[in-house]
Enzyme design. Sequence first.
Site, PDB file in Angstrom:
ATOM      1  N   GLU A 216      -6.599  13.587  -7.858  1.00 57.53           N
ATOM      2  CA  GLU A 216      -5.143  13.636  -7.721  1.00 57.53           C
ATOM      3  C   GLU A 216      -4.449  14.140  -8.981  1.00 57.53           C
ATOM      4  O   GLU A 216      -3.226  14.216  -9.030  1.00 57.53           O
ATOM      5  CB  GLU A 216      -4.610  12.226  -7.379  1.00 57.53           C
ATOM      6  CG  GLU A 216      -5.210  11.644  -6.106  1.00 57.53           C
ATOM      7  CD  GLU A 216      -4.565  10.341  -5.656  1.00 57.53           C
ATOM      8  OE1 GLU A 216      -3.682   9.818  -6.386  1.00 57.53           O
ATOM      9  OE2 GLU A 216      -4.937   9.851  -4.585  1.00 57.53           O
TER      10      GLU A 216
ATOM     11  N   ALA B 188       0.878  -3.322  -5.531  1.00 57.24           N
ATOM     12  CA  ALA B 188       1.820  -4.068  -4.688  1.00 57.24           C
ATOM     13  C   ALA B 188       1.253  -4.401  -3.309  1.00 57.24           C
ATOM     14  O   ALA B 188       1.774  -5.287  -2.641  1.00 57.24           O
ATOM     15  CB  ALA B 188       3.131  -3.293  -4.543  1.00 57.24           C
ATOM     16  N   GLU B 189       0.204  -3.713  -2.861  1.00 59.82           N
ATOM     17  CA  GLU B 189      -0.391  -4.084  -1.567  1.00 59.82           C
ATOM     18  C   GLU B 189      -1.145  -5.411  -1.673  1.00 59.82           C
ATOM     19  O   GLU B 189      -1.365  -6.095  -0.690  1.00 59.82           O
ATOM     20  CB  GLU B 189      -1.361  -3.000  -1.093  1.00 59.82           C
ATOM     21  CG  GLU B 189      -0.726  -1.912  -0.266  1.00 59.82           C
ATOM     22  CD  GLU B 189       0.427  -1.210  -0.942  1.00 59.82           C
ATOM     23  OE1 GLU B 189       0.185  -0.538  -1.953  1.00 59.82           O
ATOM     24  OE2 GLU B 189       1.571  -1.364  -0.489  1.00 59.82           O
TER      25      GLU B 189
ATOM     26  N   ASP C 213       6.655  -0.356   3.276  1.00 62.64           N
ATOM     27  CA  ASP C 213       5.924   0.330   2.202  1.00 62.64           C
ATOM     28  C   ASP C 213       6.593   1.660   1.851  1.00 62.64           C
ATOM     29  O   ASP C 213       5.919   2.631   1.503  1.00 62.64           O
ATOM     30  CB  ASP C 213       4.449   0.534   2.586  1.00 62.64           C
ATOM     31  CG  ASP C 213       3.588   1.026   1.430  1.00 62.64           C
ATOM     32  OD1 ASP C 213       4.022   0.870   0.260  1.00 62.64           O
ATOM     33  OD2 ASP C 213       2.500   1.558   1.679  1.00 62.64           O
TER      34      ASP C 213
HETATM   35 CA    CA Z   1       2.458   0.842  -1.382  1.00 55.95          CA
END
Ligand code: CA
Length: 689
Positions: free
Chosen positions: A71, A187-188, A312
């Site tokens: 990425e 955050a998940e 999300d």
């Molecule tokens: Ca997320």
Amino acid sequence: MIGRFGGLIGTLALGLSGCGDAGTLQNASWPLHGRDSSAQRFAPIDQINTSTVDRLGLVFAHDLGTDRGQEATPIMVDGVLYLASAHNVIEAVDATSGELLWQYDPQVRAESARGCCGPVSRGVAVEDGRVFVGAIDGRLIALDATTGQPVWEVQTIDQDDRLAVNYTITGAPRVVGDLVLIGNGGAEFGARGYVTAHDRATGERRWRFYTVPGEPGVPDNAASDSAMAIARETWAGEWWKYGGGGTAWDAIEYDPELGLVYIGVGNGSPWNHDMRSDGKGDNLFLSSIVAVDAATGEYHWHFQTTPADSWDYTATQNIILADLEIDGSMRKVLMQAPKNGFFYVLDRETGEFISGEPFVNVTWATGLDPKTGRPIEVPSARYYRTGEPSFQFPSSGGGHNWPPMAFSPETGLVYIPAQDVGMPFAEAEEEQVIGAYTSGVAMDGGGAMTQEERDALYAGMKGYLIAWNPHTQREAWRVNEVAPFNGGVLATGGGLVFAGNTARELVAYDASTGDRLWSFDAQTAVSAPPITYVIDGVQYVAVLSGWGGGWPLTGGVMALQAGKAVGPNRLLVFALEGQETLPAFTPPTMPRRAIVSARPTDEAAIARGNQLYARYCLRCHGTGVVSAGAYPDLRASGLVSGPAFHTVVIDGALAPNGMPGFADKLTPAQLEDIRTFIQARSFEDLGAN
Ligand code: CA
């Protein structure tokens, strides 16, 4: 490495247009993540242009030695490319020959299961002889740019935080004056977002800005203290037990003229607003852009794209700074296309909303309030209120995700790698498990979808490269991709836009019309954004090829749409008259045979296994157990039905390869349910073979 500088002869004269320099441009670097502080990912270089691009060819390819996600934006300064590959392996490569100068490996393979989306990195920062690296385990590391040797290292995650194991770093550090800034992900799983500024010379912490409030009564003593007084009013319940979210895992841009840093803030932890905040309040600064003082971290302004986020819908997507004429006067603006599907133009001095329109199919809101920019929601979108699964566009993958968009000041257009993918959101009763996905949302709509609905969903997934006019908030043109989740974008003064795709290509388009002018078969999907630079009068285009990251969420399906997305990962570098070729490559075929001779009949076990698979396995092994390729396809894995399944999944026998053990998360009975579910999926897809 294959090939070195083959076929490139002499120095080519470089004409310039729209650029202040006189004569021939001999050298141009790519020194910052978005090339310069505007982060437009536009280079005013035109040796490779609409007339010459058909002579573009490979100069060299450098093998990255991994099949995990790529990425990163390479940084090119002083003739050296600095690359961040999977597992945070950092390489310095000669930018004209491909010669490997050094490699640094922070040894994080055992941490591969941290975070939502694979052991990926979006790049390094390079300044004054130092290379700054964020490692997935939370370390910020400074390397000597000449030798690759570590100079200093700090841990950016508080190790005594009970949620510490949930945090990651996947973003690229940013140099801001004598500071280096880094945010976190997680955050998940459950995390509290923040950005930390460290002294560039020593690593010493200078300031930290938290994006959401912490436990009431527990002081932060941080730069964000005054901002948290504003934010706390917008929260309810006991959010801090989950962290609250708001991780800043990608966009951090610095405006030297205004002395401001713009932070793109992520989604809520957990996603479900009812679970997170008793369904009350806007939950600042989730899904916001926050502007802070670059030197001190002091709050200046914020703009929240998705109040009370429950889907999300991060606002971490890349931020572009530009000066645009709005209603007859020049405005200093920033632009973002966050996950929620709206394209925003904001005044970057004040945070004032200028305009916003949907750039993809948006169903969760009917539009934005023209004065405030606040979304006008569809009531059914808040699934936790209705108790019904709610099918919405965009999905949690977003109308636009991390692959960066680019802006050409010459065409006035923004080029967005976008997609239309919908998703059923449904409330899930979930207990928090540290180190495990805790969203309060049932993946796969809580099993509510029929196979027909699932097939229709997958068939309806579309990907595009969209050219967007930020003045009119209208689309100028679009290219239909083979599948969603395509690569980041580069715009150039040659009237070109470069972008990779899931169909294993790097493509050059006419920036004005979208006409496809040139393509290269990369043998693997290209997700990362290309860059361009000039050395000794020769313009180069460079990109990391490779697929992975979060895409396996929908990847198995995409692999079926686009053909196999995974092949050898490389640094690919192109120039006019490049003559190199890649070695022949035959994509691996899809698995052929089921691992059971009949579908298991215990439907309750299959349903339980589906839920457990969604929470613990899906992010790597794919939706519906359809592998995207970089991870084993469990539908055809001989391990699943035998005793090795326990040894690997519970005991962690393959942890050194990046498959962690789940002894602290799964009971033997739960493992059996997962096994039964995988066997069912195997027979459903492959039983006829
Ligand atoms: Ca997320």
